[in-house]
Design a protein around this motif. Sequence first.
Motif, PDB file in Angstrom:
ATOM      1  N   ARG A 159      49.384  21.681  61.685  1.00 34.20           N
ATOM      2  CA  ARG A 159      50.106  22.276  60.408  1.00 34.20           C
ATOM      3  C   ARG A 159      51.190  21.294  59.844  1.00 34.20           C
ATOM      4  O   ARG A 159      51.305  21.186  58.820  1.00 34.20           O
ATOM      5  CB  ARG A 159      50.471  23.549  60.894  1.00 34.20           C
ATOM      6  N   SER A 160      51.783  20.713  60.692  1.00 32.70           N
ATOM      7  CA  SER A 160      53.173  20.033  60.544  1.00 32.70           C
ATOM      8  C   SER A 160      52.604  18.752  59.588  1.00 32.70           C
ATOM      9  O   SER A 160      53.529  18.025  58.781  1.00 32.70           O
ATOM     10  CB  SER A 160      53.938  19.588  61.521  1.00 32.70           C
TER      11      SER A 160
ATOM     12  N   LEU B 118      46.787  16.959  50.685  1.00 35.79           N
ATOM     13  CA  LEU B 118      47.524  15.573  51.078  1.00 35.79           C
ATOM     14  C   LEU B 118      48.200  15.840  52.289  1.00 35.79           C
ATOM     15  O   LEU B 118      48.757  16.978  52.615  1.00 35.79           O
ATOM     16  CB  LEU B 118      48.752  15.436  49.819  1.00 35.79           C
ATOM     17  N   TRP B 119      48.181  14.962  53.085  1.00 33.96           N
ATOM     18  CA  TRP B 119      48.449  14.942  54.633  1.00 33.96           C
ATOM     19  C   TRP B 119      49.493  13.751  54.895  1.00 33.96           C
ATOM     20  O   TRP B 119      49.452  12.779  54.183  1.00 33.96           O
ATOM     21  CB  TRP B 119      47.398  15.051  55.538  1.00 33.96           C
TER      22      TRP B 119
ATOM     23  N   VAL C  71      50.985  25.320  53.659  1.00 37.32           N
ATOM     24  CA  VAL C  71      50.027  25.414  54.501  1.00 37.32           C
ATOM     25  C   VAL C  71      49.232  26.503  54.765  1.00 37.32           C
ATOM     26  O   VAL C  71      47.858  26.589  55.054  1.00 37.32           O
ATOM     27  CB  VAL C  71      50.397  24.669  55.796  1.00 37.32           C
ATOM     28  N   THR C  72      49.831  27.497  54.862  1.00 35.40           N
ATOM     29  CA  THR C  72      49.270  28.962  55.142  1.00 35.40           C
ATOM     30  C   THR C  72      47.996  29.147  54.026  1.00 35.40           C
ATOM     31  O   THR C  72      47.066  30.057  54.650  1.00 35.40           O
ATOM     32  CB  THR C  72      50.253  30.155  54.973  1.00 35.40           C
TER      33      THR C  72
ATOM     34  N   THR D  69      49.239  17.847  69.556  1.00 36.12           N
ATOM     35  CA  THR D  69      49.030  18.724  71.053  1.00 36.12           C
ATOM     36  C   THR D  69      48.711  20.102  70.810  1.00 36.12           C
ATOM     37  O   THR D  69      48.325  20.789  71.430  1.00 36.12           O
ATOM     38  CB  THR D  69      50.310  18.341  71.615  1.00 36.12           C
ATOM     39  N   SER D  70      48.885  20.708  69.185  1.00 33.39           N
ATOM     40  CA  SER D  70      48.717  21.940  69.188  1.00 33.39           C
ATOM     41  C   SER D  70      48.219  22.022  67.722  1.00 33.39           C
ATOM     42  O   SER D  70      48.413  21.358  66.967  1.00 33.39           O
ATOM     43  CB  SER D  70      50.042  22.566  69.480  1.00 33.39           C
ATOM     44  N   PHE D  71      47.742  23.354  67.515  1.00 35.67           N
ATOM     45  CA  PHE D  71      47.414  23.564  66.074  1.00 35.67           C
ATOM     46  C   PHE D  71      49.025  23.614  65.173  1.00 35.67           C
ATOM     47  O   PHE D  71      48.804  23.433  64.010  1.00 35.67           O
ATOM     48  CB  PHE D  71      46.728  25.058  65.925  1.00 35.67           C
TER      49      PHE D  71
END
Length: 754
Positions: free
Chosen positions: A694-695, A648-649, A745-746, A688-690
């Motif tokens: 993740r967020s 879920l995102w 998320v890890t 803009t970044s990995f």
Amino acid sequence: MSNRRAVFALFFFSGIAGLVYQVLWLRRLSLVFGVTVYAASTVLAAFMAGLAIGSLLAGYVLRRHIPPLLAFGAAEILIGVTGFASPYLLSAASALYAALQAAAPESLGLLTVARLASSLAILVVPTALMGMTLPLLSAAVSATHTSIASRISLLYAVNTAGAMVGTVLTGFLLIPAIGVQRAFMTAAAVNVAVGALALWAGRGHGPTAPIETAGTTLPALSRLPLLLAAVVAISGFASLGLEILWFRLMLQFVVATTEAFTAMLATVLFGIAVGGFLAARILRTGARATLWLAVVQAVTGLATVASMSFLLWTIAAGWKTTGLWTAVLIAILPAAIAMGVGFPLALGLATGGSAGGHDRAEIGRRVGVMYALNVAGAIAGSLAAGFLLLPWLGAQQALIAVAGLYVGSGLLVAARAGRPAMLAVGLIAIAFVPVARGTADPFTVAIDRRYGNSQQEIWRDEGAQTAVSVRASRFQRVLYLDGLHQANDQPPMVELHRAIGHLPMVLHGAPRDVLVVGMGGGATPGAVSQYPEAEVLVVELSASVRRAAPFFAHVNYDLLERPNVTVRIDDGRNFLSLTNRRFDVITADIIQPGHAGAGHVYSREYFELVRRALKDDGLVLQWIGHRPSIEYGLIMRTFLAVFPDATLWYDGNFMIGSRLPLTIAPDRFARLRATPVTRAALDAVGLTSFAALRSWYTGGAAEMRAVIGPGPVLTDDRPLVEYQHWLPPANEQPPLDWPSLKGDVTRIIDGGGQ
């Protein structure tokens, strides 16, 4: 109960079962052929063709001197048998269509033939049997000393009243309560019971030999005026045309839910039933049926435009008339009542009015011929309204044109009925012109009432599938589908729709073949198009939506001009069920679960089609949104049943499904960002970044199951999410435990928690 009353009671229940079947067959066949207007019209044409065939065959049965009540009983039992066999017949139709479609996948003409052949294969027997019932019972009730025509009109009214009850039962109760399969079984049981009771009631009845009683004799069918046949066919054409046009126009004021379509169809049938009872009274009094027919035909046309005009006036004036039942009763009921009077009056004229001496077989044959003409006209009307009148004239002018056919047919009959009829119908025709010319634009009225009048319409396309308009103000541009807001060019909405495209692309890491179901304003497929190595196929239901895309080129990356984008006009689910292609990524435009037919794209069977269309490492994104807890749980539970490793995102708005457990890696994300056009598109949505990717993570399958708990899933058989009235109100549903959706998320990152 007298034998006569038993006949009417049996035909009432036959009408209930008949409409249950019609709703269920059309619903299930839409899974086979898709919900495009071409597919739906083909199925409807096949259904009605069966009715016409059966009505003509009834005359052959009666000429064989078979007692009509016994023949009716046998027909009902056979209808019940086909009802019990419907699940197997539907599977056979699906297999037949898949084989025919594979032979000509890109030919609309050949696909239409394939749909017609497959539809007839399942529908021709039961619908032909249904078409026989009115002529058979018309012969059965004609053995009286009272008005033949009045009895036939009562039969028509009673059967239509049963059809109205069947519509309401199916749309509001049977499907959400017991599911499609059991609804088929219920209708089949009703048919078998009706048939058995008819056989019992008809025992000892003699054959349909001529029975002479005091009174006038029935004139030969060969001397039936051609005008009467033409009026019946025109009425069939106009009545089905009006149903399609009413549905299109009413969707500007009411949301396109299953409840809305049920209410509209039930109102049409209720009006026709009331009209049938009124016609029976007219015929019983011995009034001049030709005069009444002329006046009623013209009144139907006038009532059609006057009722719609009145509804539009009340809405523009701010009256509280946009509620579902209020709106449909105002706009549809008056004309439907008048419509219901006309056809029974024509049957009365065809069967010799109130003649006492008669041949029951001949009466049944005449009713069958008239009914076949009416149904043939209805087939032509449904096709003409959807494919010709709507695209050529638009819904408003098409409604006026079809209503004008009623007025014109009234003038034709009046010319044969004499001076009083010409005077009455002439006055109605004169009144029709200013009322029609004064009718407001329903699209402008509806959008202005719902969203305000600060926007100007800059484009509209009333295609066969849907009505699409684009309106603009100083601050935004908005896409409307059937009067409802679909998309705009404001940053929050654009970012949401672009995220639906970007997230599965970056999670996959190396997408090459991508499917986007639905276009909307184009922000989702436009975002996907910013990956140059990806070949993007967009499957959109409406050609009008595709034509609207250039008006949003500034937010959809002008996707129609992108070399890696192909747009296919088709039903998304139907495409998935028939394609052999496999995709790296499948994503979709937002489809509101409560809309009519939406249950077919939230069911377990749909998600299984999606899973089958994925490559081994493929991903699917399914929007869910922050919905009431029961609805949220139904959708998520169903998705997890097919994708047990789902994640879920995006604050709980997007579900990601995959064949294999999902892993993401910084290096794959970095490779995608190395392409300048892709990097710019990702920056525009905040990726803009990995760390930003993740967020967006909300939780895994374990957290999803914990928050929704055990319970039912959505299926094609019981699509509860589409039947909002069956679920508790949102404010009575328990809240979701959102804190438990905070996953780690890890666990899904290659190489640990970078």
